[in-house]
Design a protein around this motif. Structure first.
Motif, mmCIF file in Angstrom:
data_model
loop_
_atom_site.group_PDB
_atom_site.id
_atom_site.type_symbol
_atom_site.label_atom_id
_atom_site.label_comp_id
_atom_site.label_asym_id
_atom_site.label_seq_id
_atom_site.Cartn_x
_atom_site.Cartn_y
_atom_site.Cartn_z
ATOM 1 N N ALA A 23 31.612 50.950 45.586
ATOM 2 C CA ALA A 23 30.901 50.092 46.356
ATOM 3 C C ALA A 23 31.804 49.391 47.402
ATOM 4 O O ALA A 23 31.392 48.792 48.349
ATOM 5 C CB ALA A 23 29.947 49.112 45.676
ATOM 6 N N GLY A 24 33.007 49.283 46.923
ATOM 7 C CA GLY A 24 33.930 48.228 47.738
ATOM 8 C C GLY A 24 35.037 47.734 47.113
ATOM 9 O O GLY A 24 35.130 47.447 45.883
ATOM 10 N N HIS A 25 35.817 46.931 47.709
ATOM 11 C CA HIS A 25 37.051 46.159 47.355
ATOM 12 C C HIS A 25 36.585 45.227 46.343
ATOM 13 O O HIS A 25 35.540 44.326 46.578
ATOM 14 C CB HIS A 25 37.810 45.596 48.404
ATOM 15 C CG HIS A 25 38.993 44.742 48.063
ATOM 16 N ND1 HIS A 25 40.046 45.332 47.556
ATOM 17 C CD2 HIS A 25 38.927 43.282 47.947
ATOM 18 C CE1 HIS A 25 40.903 44.290 47.065
ATOM 19 N NE2 HIS A 25 40.471 43.271 47.532
ATOM 20 N N GLY A 26 37.197 44.956 45.160
ATOM 21 C CA GLY A 26 36.733 44.024 44.071
ATOM 22 C C GLY A 26 35.577 44.263 43.396
ATOM 23 O O GLY A 26 35.164 43.738 42.467
ATOM 24 N N CYS A 27 35.022 45.612 43.422
ATOM 25 C CA CYS A 27 33.738 46.188 42.994
ATOM 26 C C CYS A 27 33.962 46.684 41.760
ATOM 27 O O CYS A 27 34.975 47.485 41.552
ATOM 28 C CB CYS A 27 32.787 46.660 43.789
ATOM 29 S SG CYS A 27 32.057 45.880 45.103
ATOM 30 N N TRP A 28 33.453 46.500 40.299
ATOM 31 C CA TRP A 28 33.557 46.945 39.006
ATOM 32 C C TRP A 28 32.514 47.273 38.450
ATOM 33 O O TRP A 28 31.375 46.830 38.721
ATOM 34 C CB TRP A 28 34.457 45.933 38.238
ATOM 35 C CG TRP A 28 35.697 45.797 38.729
ATOM 36 C CD1 TRP A 28 36.208 44.724 39.521
ATOM 37 C CD2 TRP A 28 36.927 46.346 38.421
ATOM 38 N NE1 TRP A 28 37.492 44.878 39.778
ATOM 39 C CE2 TRP A 28 38.006 45.974 39.026
ATOM 40 C CE3 TRP A 28 37.247 47.443 37.468
ATOM 41 C CZ2 TRP A 28 39.486 46.226 39.090
ATOM 42 C CZ3 TRP A 28 38.352 47.792 37.464
ATOM 43 C CH2 TRP A 28 39.621 47.295 38.114
ATOM 44 N N GLU A 29 32.604 48.374 37.553
ATOM 45 C CA GLU A 29 31.447 48.893 36.839
ATOM 46 C C GLU A 29 31.600 48.903 35.367
ATOM 47 O O GLU A 29 32.813 49.188 35.066
ATOM 48 C CB GLU A 29 30.917 50.239 37.337
ATOM 49 C CG GLU A 29 30.618 50.390 38.686
ATOM 50 C CD GLU A 29 30.262 51.625 39.133
ATOM 51 O OE1 GLU A 29 30.594 52.718 38.391
ATOM 52 O OE2 GLU A 29 29.908 51.990 40.347
ATOM 53 N N CYS A 30 30.788 48.373 34.531
ATOM 54 C CA CYS A 30 31.040 48.448 33.044
ATOM 55 C C CYS A 30 30.143 49.509 32.527
ATOM 56 O O CYS A 30 28.889 49.707 32.852
ATOM 57 C CB CYS A 30 30.297 47.070 32.651
ATOM 58 S SG CYS A 30 30.387 47.133 30.573
ATOM 59 N N ALA A 31 30.735 50.354 31.786
ATOM 60 C CA ALA A 31 30.222 51.738 31.164
ATOM 61 C C ALA A 31 29.484 51.116 30.097
ATOM 62 O O ALA A 31 28.352 51.772 29.667
ATOM 63 C CB ALA A 31 31.130 52.817 30.794
ATOM 64 N N SER A 32 29.486 49.938 29.345
ATOM 65 C CA SER A 32 28.928 49.761 28.230
ATOM 66 C C SER A 32 27.551 49.096 28.505
ATOM 67 O O SER A 32 26.450 49.456 27.909
ATOM 68 C CB SER A 32 29.598 48.612 27.512
ATOM 69 O OG SER A 32 29.078 48.256 26.282
ATOM 70 N N CYS A 33 27.254 48.173 29.512
ATOM 71 C CA CYS A 33 26.064 47.542 29.739
ATOM 72 C C CYS A 33 25.425 48.089 31.069
ATOM 73 O O CYS A 33 24.434 47.688 31.352
ATOM 74 C CB CYS A 33 26.105 46.104 29.814
ATOM 75 S SG CYS A 33 27.200 45.318 31.157
ATOM 76 N N ARG A 34 26.201 49.082 31.821
ATOM 77 C CA ARG A 34 25.777 49.632 33.062
ATOM 78 C C ARG A 34 25.670 48.674 34.195
ATOM 79 O O ARG A 34 24.748 48.830 34.979
ATOM 80 C CB ARG A 34 24.545 50.394 32.578
ATOM 81 C CG ARG A 34 24.578 51.264 31.600
ATOM 82 C CD ARG A 34 24.796 52.754 31.755
ATOM 83 N NE ARG A 34 23.974 53.272 32.852
ATOM 84 C CZ ARG A 34 24.757 54.320 33.652
ATOM 85 N NH1 ARG A 34 25.807 54.579 33.725
ATOM 86 N NH2 ARG A 34 24.124 54.582 34.788
ATOM 87 N N ARG A 35 26.350 47.270 34.248
ATOM 88 C CA ARG A 35 26.075 46.568 35.207
ATOM 89 C C ARG A 35 27.476 46.606 36.148
ATOM 90 O O ARG A 35 28.412 47.124 35.872
ATOM 91 C CB ARG A 35 26.221 45.024 34.619
ATOM 92 C CG ARG A 35 25.050 44.616 33.875
ATOM 93 C CD ARG A 35 25.011 43.157 33.718
ATOM 94 N NE ARG A 35 23.850 42.809 33.037
ATOM 95 C CZ ARG A 35 23.515 42.394 31.680
ATOM 96 N NH1 ARG A 35 24.326 42.635 31.038
ATOM 97 N NH2 ARG A 35 22.442 41.891 31.567
ATOM 98 N N ALA A 36 27.188 46.353 37.393
ATOM 99 C CA ALA A 36 28.113 46.368 38.577
ATOM 100 C C ALA A 36 28.459 44.716 39.084
ATOM 101 O O ALA A 36 27.419 44.066 39.033
ATOM 102 C CB ALA A 36 27.610 47.245 39.563
ATOM 103 N N PHE A 37 29.487 44.621 39.537
ATOM 104 C CA PHE A 37 29.915 43.392 39.776
ATOM 105 C C PHE A 37 31.102 43.264 40.641
ATOM 106 O O PHE A 37 31.834 44.153 40.593
ATOM 107 C CB PHE A 37 30.133 42.197 38.544
ATOM 108 C CG PHE A 37 31.286 42.726 37.640
ATOM 109 C CD1 PHE A 37 32.600 42.256 37.850
ATOM 110 C CD2 PHE A 37 31.053 43.472 36.422
ATOM 111 C CE1 PHE A 37 33.660 42.418 36.879
ATOM 112 C CE2 PHE A 37 32.046 44.048 35.607
ATOM 113 C CZ PHE A 37 33.260 43.491 35.956
ATOM 114 N N GLN A 38 31.241 42.037 41.215
ATOM 115 C CA GLN A 38 32.222 42.124 42.324
ATOM 116 C C GLN A 38 33.231 40.780 42.080
ATOM 117 O O GLN A 38 32.399 39.656 41.833
ATOM 118 C CB GLN A 38 31.644 42.071 43.760
ATOM 119 C CG GLN A 38 32.783 41.938 44.792
ATOM 120 C CD GLN A 38 32.260 41.993 46.142
ATOM 121 O OE1 GLN A 38 30.985 41.610 46.357
ATOM 122 N NE2 GLN A 38 33.134 42.290 47.011
ATOM 123 N N LEU A 39 34.355 40.844 42.110
ATOM 124 C CA LEU A 39 35.216 39.580 41.851
ATOM 125 C C LEU A 39 36.076 39.397 43.316
ATOM 126 O O LEU A 39 36.212 40.347 43.949
ATOM 127 C CB LEU A 39 36.444 40.141 41.118
ATOM 128 C CG LEU A 39 35.783 40.346 39.454
ATOM 129 C CD1 LEU A 39 37.144 40.857 38.748
ATOM 130 C CD2 LEU A 39 35.280 39.350 38.962
#
Length: 68
Positions: A23-39
């Motif tokens: 999705a872009g710079h600083g974006c991460w995905e969690c395989a456990s809870c299936r959430r995406a977030f950006q730092l």
């Protein structure tokens, strides 16, 4: 200090199974809870608790780094 730092765990579930997102710079995905977030690094705190990179009193944002 490195320009890019990876999170150690998901801020939602605490799991460590994280992957960079397309999705872009600083974006991460969690395989456990299936959430995406950006730092985003906002800056260093001054002794009074405010960030040193917010710009002037009008709230102008200062961006770190290059043209991403």
């Amino acid at each position: 200090m490195s320009e890019r730092a990876a999170p150690f765990h998901c801020p939602y579930c605490g799991d460590e199974d994280l992957r960079p997102s397309e999705a872009g710079h600083g974006c991460w995905e969690c395989a456990s809870c299936r959430r995406a977030f950006q730092l985003k690094f906002l800056g260093l705190l001054r002794p009074d608790g405010t960030t040193g990179t917010t710009g002037t009193a009008t709230g102008t944002e200062h961006t770190e780094g290059g043209g991403e």
